[in-house]
Design an enzyme around this catalytic site. Structure first.
Site, PDB file in Angstrom:
ATOM      1  N   LYS A 170       8.874  17.184  29.747  1.00 27.00           N
ATOM      2  CA  LYS A 170       8.523  18.515  29.211  1.00 27.00           C
ATOM      3  C   LYS A 170       8.177  18.470  27.726  1.00 27.00           C
ATOM      4  CE  LYS A 170       9.914  21.370  32.922  1.00 27.00           C
ATOM      5  NZ  LYS A 170      10.951  22.124  33.601  1.00 27.00           N
ATOM      6  N   ARG A 180      15.807  16.723  38.330  1.00 25.80           N
ATOM      7  CA  ARG A 180      14.454  16.884  38.892  1.00 25.80           C
ATOM      8  C   ARG A 180      13.488  16.120  38.000  1.00 25.80           C
ATOM      9  NH1 ARG A 180       9.903  19.805  38.148  1.00 25.80           N
ATOM     10  NH2 ARG A 180       8.839  20.600  39.995  1.00 25.80           N
TER      11      ARG A 180
HETATM   12  N1  HH2 Z   1      10.094  22.759  36.300  1.00 23.16           N
HETATM   13  C1  HH2 Z   1       8.837  22.810  36.789  1.00 23.16           C
HETATM   14  C2  HH2 Z   1       8.604  23.288  38.081  1.00 23.16           C
HETATM   15  N2  HH2 Z   1       9.620  23.661  38.879  1.00 23.16           N
HETATM   16  N3  HH2 Z   1      11.945  23.943  39.228  1.00 23.16           N
HETATM   17  C3  HH2 Z   1      13.205  23.883  38.765  1.00 23.16           C
HETATM   18  N4  HH2 Z   1      14.226  24.242  39.544  1.00 23.16           N
HETATM   19  N5  HH2 Z   1      13.483  23.466  37.488  1.00 23.16           N
HETATM   20  C4  HH2 Z   1      12.496  23.088  36.629  1.00 23.16           C
HETATM   21  O1  HH2 Z   1      12.812  22.737  35.472  1.00 23.16           O
HETATM   22  C5  HH2 Z   1      11.146  23.138  37.088  1.00 23.16           C
HETATM   23  C6  HH2 Z   1      10.899  23.576  38.414  1.00 23.16           C
HETATM   24  C7  HH2 Z   1       7.689  22.364  35.942  1.00 23.16           C
HETATM   25  O2  HH2 Z   1       7.422  20.987  36.141  1.00 23.16           O
HETATM   26  P1  HH2 Z   1       6.259  20.425  37.078  1.00 23.16           P
HETATM   27  O3  HH2 Z   1       6.487  20.805  38.508  1.00 23.16           O
HETATM   28  O4  HH2 Z   1       6.082  18.971  36.855  1.00 23.16           O
HETATM   29  O5  HH2 Z   1       4.949  21.119  36.511  1.00 23.16           O
HETATM   30  P2  HH2 Z   1       4.036  22.307  37.069  1.00 23.16           P
HETATM   31  O6  HH2 Z   1       4.868  23.537  37.146  1.00 23.16           O
HETATM   32  O7  HH2 Z   1       2.928  22.375  36.038  1.00 23.16           O
HETATM   33  O8  HH2 Z   1       3.551  21.896  38.444  1.00 23.16           O
END
Ligand code: HH2
Length: 264
Positions: free
Chosen positions: A210, A244
């Site tokens: 992040k 995660r």
């Molecule tokens: N962060 C993201 C998405 N979903 N869910 C939970 N429970 N906690 C988190 O910190 C979280 C999440 C963002 O990361 P990522 O899926 O890699 O990116 P994007 O939302 O751009 O797909």
């Protein structure tokens, strides 16, 4: 928990696993690396990401979940969605965890669907300190108290809607952008994680790659693994239970060493 983003536009791996076959192969690879959950998402939470209709989101994630189940995956499948229709189909296809980053605020019906399926439910705080109610203004309220109060309230709501408390996982929602925290607030949440662990439910942390890690290290998204590992180890020591991450093998090595050293 390994992240499988079936999206063209996720912040760190958008487009890499948009093709369903590549997404499935990636999920299986993350399982081989040691993931015990696979979080499958079809819509980016990144600010400015294109909104995705339920039908399109299902078209992205359901075949991937079905193929992982058909491949005999042993990791629990988590569905990263805030839409009841997508979640209903994911649960039918075999998902065992509902990861709704809006914590049931988008679609309260998700509670009933989760309860009926006997699935786990991750409740995450999103929106910055000022959004969660009771804040005197952005940055003035203590972020940890705000997140804690929000998670307590959402947990009460989920339980009232029929989700057993023992199925609930809590997540402070690390991140800037849509998750609304400054660098200092992310660090404060990490430092004081035990105050959230004290709520009595497993805490999930999603710090992987992040932007606050980029802000502190000057690294681009793909070069934030070492920074992510530092947060994972510190979170483990402070009581977090689920991590995660995009880079499962590297985080797991570090967590194994940290866990053995802590010796709980
Ligand atoms: N962060 C993201 C998405 N979903 N869910 C939970 N429970 N906690 C988190 O910190 C979280 C999440 C963002 O990361 P990522 O899926 O890699 O990116 P994007 O939302 O751009 O797909």
């Amino acid at each position: 928990m390994g992240v499988v983003n079936v999206t063209p536009d996720s912040f760190s791996d958008g487009g890499h696993y948009f093709d369903p076959e590549r997404a499935v192969a990636h999920g299986l690879a993350l399982e081989r690396e040691g993931a015990t959950y696979l979080d499958i998402g079809g819509e980016s939470t990144r600010p400015g990401a294109d909104p995705v209709e339920a039908r399109e989101e299902s078209r992205r994630v359901i075949p991937v979940i079905e193929a992982l189940v058909a491949a005999g995956v042993r990791a629990r499948i988590s569905v990263d969605s805030s839409k009841a229709d997508v979640i209903e189909r994911a649960l039918d296809a075999g998902a065992m965890l509902v990861n709704d980053v809006t914590a049931l605020r988008n679609a309260p019906r998700i509670a009933e669907l989760t309860a009926r399926a006997g699935a786990e439910l991750c409740l995450m705080h999103m929106g910055g300190a000022a959004d969660a109610g009771g804040a005197t203004g952005a940055g003035e309220e203590d972020v940890v108290s705000t997140v804690k109060r929000f998670l307590e309230e959402r947990m009460r709501f989920a339980v009232a809607e029929g989700v057993p408390e023992e199925k609930i996982i809590l997540d402070p929602g690390f991140g800037a952008g849509s998750f609304g925290k400054s660098v200092a607030q992310n660090l404060e949440l990490l430092r004081r994680l035990p105050e959230l662990v004290a709520l009595g439910r497993p805490v999930l942390v999603g710090t992987s790659r992040k932007s606050f890690i980029g802000d502190l290290t000057g690294r681009g998204v793909e070069d934030r693994v070492a920074g992510t590992i530092a947060t994972s180890v510190m979170a483990l020591e402070r009581g977090a239970r689920i991590f995660r991450v995009h880079d499962v093998a590297a985080n797991l090595d570090a967590l194994r060493i940290a866990d053995a050293t802590i010796g709980r």
